[in-house]
Design an enzyme around this catalytic site. Structure first.
Site, PDB file in Angstrom:
ATOM      1  N   ASN A  13       0.834  -1.209   0.000  1.00 17.35           N
ATOM      2  CA  ASN A  13       0.000   0.000   0.000  1.00 17.35           C
ATOM      3  C   ASN A  13       0.859   1.246   0.000  1.00 17.35           C
ATOM      4  O   ASN A  13       2.041   1.199   0.368  1.00 17.35           O
ATOM      5  CB  ASN A  13      -0.856   0.078   1.284  1.00 17.35           C
ATOM      6  CG  ASN A  13      -1.919  -1.002   1.366  1.00 17.35           C
ATOM      7  OD1 ASN A  13      -2.368  -1.507   0.348  1.00 17.35           O
ATOM      8  ND2 ASN A  13      -2.306  -1.354   2.582  1.00 17.35           N
ATOM      9  N   GLU A 137      -4.627  -9.077   3.986  1.00 19.53           N
ATOM     10  CA  GLU A 137      -5.017  -7.947   3.126  1.00 19.53           C
ATOM     11  C   GLU A 137      -5.042  -8.376   1.662  1.00 19.53           C
ATOM     12  O   GLU A 137      -5.184  -7.535   0.777  1.00 19.53           O
ATOM     13  CB  GLU A 137      -4.069  -6.766   3.323  1.00 19.53           C
ATOM     14  CG  GLU A 137      -4.343  -6.001   4.620  1.00 19.53           C
ATOM     15  CD  GLU A 137      -3.464  -4.772   4.789  1.00 19.53           C
ATOM     16  OE1 GLU A 137      -3.897  -3.873   5.530  1.00 19.53           O
ATOM     17  OE2 GLU A 137      -2.362  -4.706   4.225  1.00 19.53           O
ATOM     18  N   ASN A 178      -3.440  -9.710  17.364  1.00 15.53           N
ATOM     19  CA  ASN A 178      -3.494  -8.813  18.515  1.00 15.53           C
ATOM     20  C   ASN A 178      -4.710  -9.204  19.360  1.00 15.53           C
ATOM     21  O   ASN A 178      -5.447 -10.139  19.007  1.00 15.53           O
ATOM     22  CB  ASN A 178      -3.478  -7.337  18.073  1.00 15.53           C
ATOM     23  CG  ASN A 178      -4.730  -6.956  17.284  1.00 15.53           C
ATOM     24  OD1 ASN A 178      -5.776  -7.599  17.391  1.00 15.53           O
ATOM     25  ND2 ASN A 178      -4.636  -5.904  16.491  1.00 15.53           N
ATOM     26  N   GLY A 232       2.893  -4.030  14.738  1.00 12.95           N
ATOM     27  CA  GLY A 232       2.491  -5.435  14.631  1.00 12.95           C
ATOM     28  C   GLY A 232       3.243  -6.143  13.510  1.00 12.95           C
ATOM     29  O   GLY A 232       3.636  -7.311  13.644  1.00 12.95           O
ATOM     30  N   ASP A 233       3.453  -5.442  12.403  1.00  8.99           N
ATOM     31  CA  ASP A 233       4.176  -6.043  11.275  1.00  8.99           C
ATOM     32  C   ASP A 233       5.632  -6.334  11.657  1.00  8.99           C
ATOM     33  O   ASP A 233       6.194  -7.367  11.272  1.00  8.99           O
ATOM     34  CB  ASP A 233       4.125  -5.109  10.062  1.00  8.99           C
ATOM     35  CG  ASP A 233       2.698  -4.853   9.608  1.00  8.99           C
ATOM     36  OD1 ASP A 233       1.871  -5.769   9.738  1.00  8.99           O
ATOM     37  OD2 ASP A 233       2.413  -3.731   9.151  1.00  8.99           O
TER      38      ASP A 233
HETATM   39  O1  RIB Z   1      -0.069  -2.672   9.692  1.00 11.26           O
HETATM   40  C1  RIB Z   1       0.070  -1.356   9.230  1.00 11.26           C
HETATM   41  C2  RIB Z   1      -0.351  -1.268   7.798  1.00 11.26           C
HETATM   42  O2  RIB Z   1      -1.732  -1.548   7.713  1.00 11.26           O
HETATM   43  C3  RIB Z   1      -0.189   0.087   7.160  1.00 11.26           C
HETATM   44  O3  RIB Z   1       1.083   0.282   6.592  1.00 11.26           O
HETATM   45  C4  RIB Z   1      -1.331   0.147   6.169  1.00 11.26           C
HETATM   46  O4  RIB Z   1      -0.919   0.146   4.843  1.00 11.26           O
HETATM   47  C5  RIB Z   1      -2.215  -1.049   6.483  1.00 11.26           C
HETATM   48  O5  RIB Z   1      -2.044  -2.053   5.578  1.00 11.26           O
END
Ligand code: RIB
Length: 290
Positions: A13, A137, A178, A232-233
């Site tokens: 994104n 996503e 989470n 979180g990522d």
């Molecule tokens: O986890 C954060 C991300 O969630 C953001 O970078 C946004 O693009 C959404 O996908």
């Protein structure tokens, strides 16, 4: 030691971000601060996080054939993430996330998936080498197809929460959610899937379960919170990497909590991702994270 190989199947994104004093309630308009644009997307963030922490990383996903694509892929390209499996699709725009960040670093995110929705299973070919990380996503059918091509360690980050079949949960070596996502799926269902389950608790850290039993708990080092986007990522990538490196479950969880704590000290998802040396430094004996 050869760097572990990780493939991330996931979203890309462009994040359109504004800071504001507080997050808007339904129907409320708030005046924000300066607008900023950063590369984002859960898949892309996890790929870059794993790369900066020391893995060899390939990202498979889709962007649109528009001007946002280049901006969305810029930091991945600069860091040496293999993007040969990242397709440019016509007819769909690059995914966009509209993000409001409050003064205390919390966020609200709305994603317009665009080309991420066009990442259909037929866009993948051949086996996936090494470990796999996927999130939600992109279409669940594509996650399923990626998992079935991987014989290595599989991490599923069940975000954003959506319906997912038990057979997919059971194939994961590690599930990461989470607290809100844990409630959506039902923690008992996630524990029953077997393997490892990590539940993140924000500033309170995270808990790791194996076969439904708690095996580790970690709290992050104290940090000044600026922006929690991407934390979180970072956790997902760091925990996966640490486990496939052979760290103990307790050390791996501590490593992931430290990495995600560092990510909240800076603004933006990808611009805030920590380097390996910074995580190692904060975990060094005598530091608060040790
Ligand atoms: O986890 C954060 C991300 O969630 C953001 O970078 C946004 O693009 C959404 O996908």
């Amino acid at each position: 030691m050869t760097a572990p190989r990780i493939t991330v199947a996931g979203s890309v994104n462009l994040d359109l971000v504004t800071r504001c004093a507080h997050l808007p309630a339904p129907g409320e308009t708030v005046l924000g601060g300066v607008f900023a644009q950063h590369p984002g997307g859960k898949g892309a963030n996890q790929a870059l996080a794993a790369r900066l922490l020391g893995a060899q990383v390939a990202l498979i996903g889709c962007v649109g054939s528009d001007s946002h694509a280049e901006a969305a892929l810029g930091l991945l390209m600069a860091a040496g993430v293999d993007l040969t499996g990242c397709a440019s699709v016509t007819g769909s725009p690059t995914g966009v996330a509209l993000i409001a960040v409050s003064e205390d670093g919390e966020n609200q995110i709305v994603v317009a998936p665009g080309a991420n929705g066009a990442f259909t299973p037929d866009r993948m070919s051949g086996p996936i080498d090494g470990a796999l990380i996927a999130q939600l996503e992109i279409p669940v059918a594509t996650v399923d197809a990626a998992v079935s091509r991987c014989e290595g360690f599989v991490t599923l980050n069940l975000a954003p929460a959506c319906d997912i079949p038990d057979c997919l949960l059971q194939r994961a070596d590690l599930i990461v959610v989470n607290e809100g996502e844990a409630e959506f799926y039902d923690p008992d269902r996630l524990k029953a899937a077997g393997g490892l389950l990590a539940i993140t608790l924000g500033s309170a850290g995270a808990i790791l379960y194996r076969d439904g039993k708690e095996v580790a708990r970690a709290v992050p080092p104290p940090v000044e919170v600026r922006d929690t986007t991407g934390a979180g990522d970072t956790f997902v990538a760091a925990l996966t990497l640490a486990l496939i490196e052979g760290q103990s479950e307790a050390d791996a969880l501590r490593f992931a909590c430290a990495a995600s704590a560092l990510s909240v000290t800076r603004a933006g998802a990808q611009p805030s991702l920590p380097q390996r040396k910074d995580v190692d430094a904060i975990l060094a004996p005598g530091k608060t994270g040790a």
